[in-house]
Design a protein around this motif. Sequence first.
Motif, mmCIF file in Angstrom:
data_model
loop_
_atom_site.group_PDB
_atom_site.id
_atom_site.type_symbol
_atom_site.label_atom_id
_atom_site.label_comp_id
_atom_site.label_asym_id
_atom_site.label_seq_id
_atom_site.Cartn_x
_atom_site.Cartn_y
_atom_site.Cartn_z
ATOM 1 N N LEU A 38 42.974 -17.822 -85.355
ATOM 2 C CA LEU A 38 43.215 -19.033 -84.575
ATOM 3 C C LEU A 38 43.621 -18.700 -83.138
ATOM 4 C CD1 LEU A 38 45.012 -21.235 -87.231
ATOM 5 C CD2 LEU A 38 42.624 -21.240 -86.552
ATOM 6 N N GLU A 39 44.133 -17.500 -82.907
ATOM 7 C CA GLU A 39 44.464 -17.096 -81.545
ATOM 8 C C GLU A 39 43.209 -16.965 -80.684
ATOM 9 O OE1 GLU A 39 45.608 -15.349 -84.266
ATOM 10 O OE2 GLU A 39 47.631 -16.185 -84.257
ATOM 11 N N ASP A 40 42.057 -16.680 -81.331
ATOM 12 C CA ASP A 40 40.794 -16.557 -80.593
ATOM 13 C C ASP A 40 40.323 -17.888 -80.041
ATOM 14 O OD1 ASP A 40 40.790 -13.894 -81.146
ATOM 15 O OD2 ASP A 40 39.351 -14.030 -82.802
ATOM 16 N N LEU A 41 40.866 -18.997 -80.529
ATOM 17 C CA LEU A 41 40.456 -20.307 -80.048
ATOM 18 C C LEU A 41 41.183 -20.722 -78.785
ATOM 19 C CD1 LEU A 41 40.208 -22.179 -83.445
ATOM 20 C CD2 LEU A 41 38.388 -21.093 -82.131
ATOM 21 N N HIS A 42 42.180 -19.948 -78.356
ATOM 22 C CA HIS A 42 42.865 -20.231 -77.091
ATOM 23 C C HIS A 42 41.857 -20.022 -75.964
ATOM 24 C CE1 HIS A 42 45.600 -19.698 -73.703
ATOM 25 N NE2 HIS A 42 46.457 -20.415 -74.412
ATOM 26 N N PRO A 43 41.799 -20.923 -74.987
ATOM 27 C CA PRO A 43 40.757 -20.833 -73.957
ATOM 28 C C PRO A 43 40.729 -19.505 -73.202
ATOM 29 C CG PRO A 43 41.830 -22.958 -73.846
ATOM 30 C CD PRO A 43 42.584 -22.153 -74.858
ATOM 31 N N LYS A 44 41.873 -18.966 -72.849
ATOM 32 C CA LYS A 44 41.882 -17.690 -72.119
ATOM 33 C C LYS A 44 41.333 -16.562 -72.981
ATOM 34 C CE LYS A 44 45.651 -18.520 -68.908
ATOM 35 N NZ LYS A 44 46.986 -18.086 -68.483
ATOM 36 N N THR A 45 41.727 -16.531 -74.242
ATOM 37 C CA THR A 45 41.244 -15.498 -75.144
ATOM 38 C C THR A 45 39.751 -15.667 -75.393
ATOM 39 O OG1 THR A 45 43.399 -15.540 -76.209
ATOM 40 C CG2 THR A 45 41.657 -14.403 -77.367
ATOM 41 N N PHE A 46 39.302 -16.887 -75.534
ATOM 42 C CA PHE A 46 37.886 -17.160 -75.768
ATOM 43 C C PHE A 46 37.038 -16.672 -74.601
ATOM 44 C CE2 PHE A 46 34.106 -19.807 -75.685
ATOM 45 C CZ PHE A 46 33.669 -19.690 -76.987
ATOM 46 N N VAL A 47 37.454 -16.989 -73.376
ATOM 47 C CA VAL A 47 36.695 -16.563 -72.189
ATOM 48 C C VAL A 47 36.721 -15.047 -72.082
ATOM 49 C CG1 VAL A 47 36.715 -16.582 -69.674
ATOM 50 C CG2 VAL A 47 36.960 -18.716 -70.927
ATOM 51 N N ARG A 48 37.886 -14.456 -72.285
ATOM 52 C CA ARG A 48 38.002 -13.001 -72.168
ATOM 53 C C ARG A 48 37.116 -12.309 -73.195
ATOM 54 N NH1 ARG A 48 43.221 -12.252 -73.430
ATOM 55 N NH2 ARG A 48 43.828 -13.040 -71.397
ATOM 56 N N LYS A 49 37.078 -12.826 -74.400
ATOM 57 C CA LYS A 49 36.331 -12.177 -75.473
ATOM 58 C C LYS A 49 34.826 -12.375 -75.331
ATOM 59 C CE LYS A 49 36.015 -11.897 -80.473
ATOM 60 N NZ LYS A 49 36.542 -12.395 -81.731
ATOM 61 N N HIS A 50 34.393 -13.601 -75.033
ATOM 62 C CA HIS A 50 32.966 -13.904 -75.080
ATOM 63 C C HIS A 50 32.247 -13.764 -73.748
ATOM 64 C CE1 HIS A 50 33.010 -15.100 -79.234
ATOM 65 N NE2 HIS A 50 34.113 -15.795 -78.995
ATOM 66 N N LEU A 51 32.915 -14.017 -72.647
ATOM 67 C CA LEU A 51 32.227 -13.944 -71.366
ATOM 68 C C LEU A 51 32.484 -12.644 -70.624
ATOM 69 C CD1 LEU A 51 32.603 -17.560 -69.966
ATOM 70 C CD2 LEU A 51 30.650 -16.514 -71.076
ATOM 71 N N LEU A 52 33.724 -12.242 -70.529
ATOM 72 C CA LEU A 52 34.051 -11.093 -69.697
ATOM 73 C C LEU A 52 33.714 -9.772 -70.367
ATOM 74 C CD1 LEU A 52 37.385 -12.333 -68.134
ATOM 75 C CD2 LEU A 52 35.069 -12.570 -67.282
ATOM 76 N N ASP A 53 33.948 -9.642 -71.661
ATOM 77 C CA ASP A 53 33.640 -8.402 -72.348
ATOM 78 C C ASP A 53 32.172 -8.314 -72.718
ATOM 79 O OD1 ASP A 53 36.257 -7.676 -72.156
ATOM 80 O OD2 ASP A 53 36.782 -8.254 -74.193
ATOM 81 N N GLY A 54 31.575 -9.462 -72.997
ATOM 82 C CA GLY A 54 30.171 -9.463 -73.397
ATOM 83 C C GLY A 54 29.969 -8.910 -74.796
ATOM 84 N N ASP A 55 30.986 -8.950 -75.637
ATOM 85 C CA ASP A 55 30.888 -8.422 -76.988
ATOM 86 C C ASP A 55 30.303 -9.425 -77.966
ATOM 87 O OD1 ASP A 55 34.009 -6.622 -76.737
ATOM 88 O OD2 ASP A 55 31.987 -6.008 -76.215
ATOM 89 N N GLY A 56 29.837 -10.538 -77.480
ATOM 90 C CA GLY A 56 29.295 -11.566 -78.360
ATOM 91 C C GLY A 56 27.973 -11.136 -78.939
ATOM 92 N N ASP A 57 27.004 -12.016 -78.943
ATOM 93 C CA ASP A 57 25.709 -11.727 -79.536
ATOM 94 C C ASP A 57 24.715 -11.180 -78.516
ATOM 95 O OD1 ASP A 57 25.727 -14.093 -78.203
ATOM 96 O OD2 ASP A 57 24.604 -15.221 -79.702
ATOM 97 N N GLY A 58 25.203 -10.615 -77.438
ATOM 98 C CA GLY A 58 24.330 -9.965 -76.477
ATOM 99 C C GLY A 58 23.964 -10.826 -75.292
#
Length: 146
Positions: free
Chosen positions: A64-84
Amino acid sequence: MLFDVSTLDLLVLGIMIILFFGPDKLPEVIQKVTGFLRKVRAFSEAAKEDVRSELGPEFKDLELEDLHPKTFVRKHLLDGDGDGDGLGIEEIRSALDPRAELAELADAVNGEPSEPSEPTGRTGSGSSRAASPEQAPAHAYDPDAT
């Protein structure tokens, strides 16, 4: 420290608690407070498990911590560790960097020739002006009016 509380504040709080409850009731109060905190922690963990079970097996690893907006942006946009297809930090910086436009604007204001973005030869207007910087006016604006 915890919640930006200094050691002096904690010391004063501890002395006030001792004076308020007295040394006889203090162990009983501490036991009640720790029991309450354990119940709150157990309730929150049960709520998290209920949310995970209701969402289904696809979301078993959901934090549930991943749903925080700052964590979400950091994880999915800035790191690019999503689905490519996440944007990298360099692409965002280059897209939002106004230096190229500002340099072009400064060159235009100073009257310095820059790389033309339009073709220099114009046809159909009937004017015989050459497109060289020597024959162009020094300023595109009236310097006395500014």
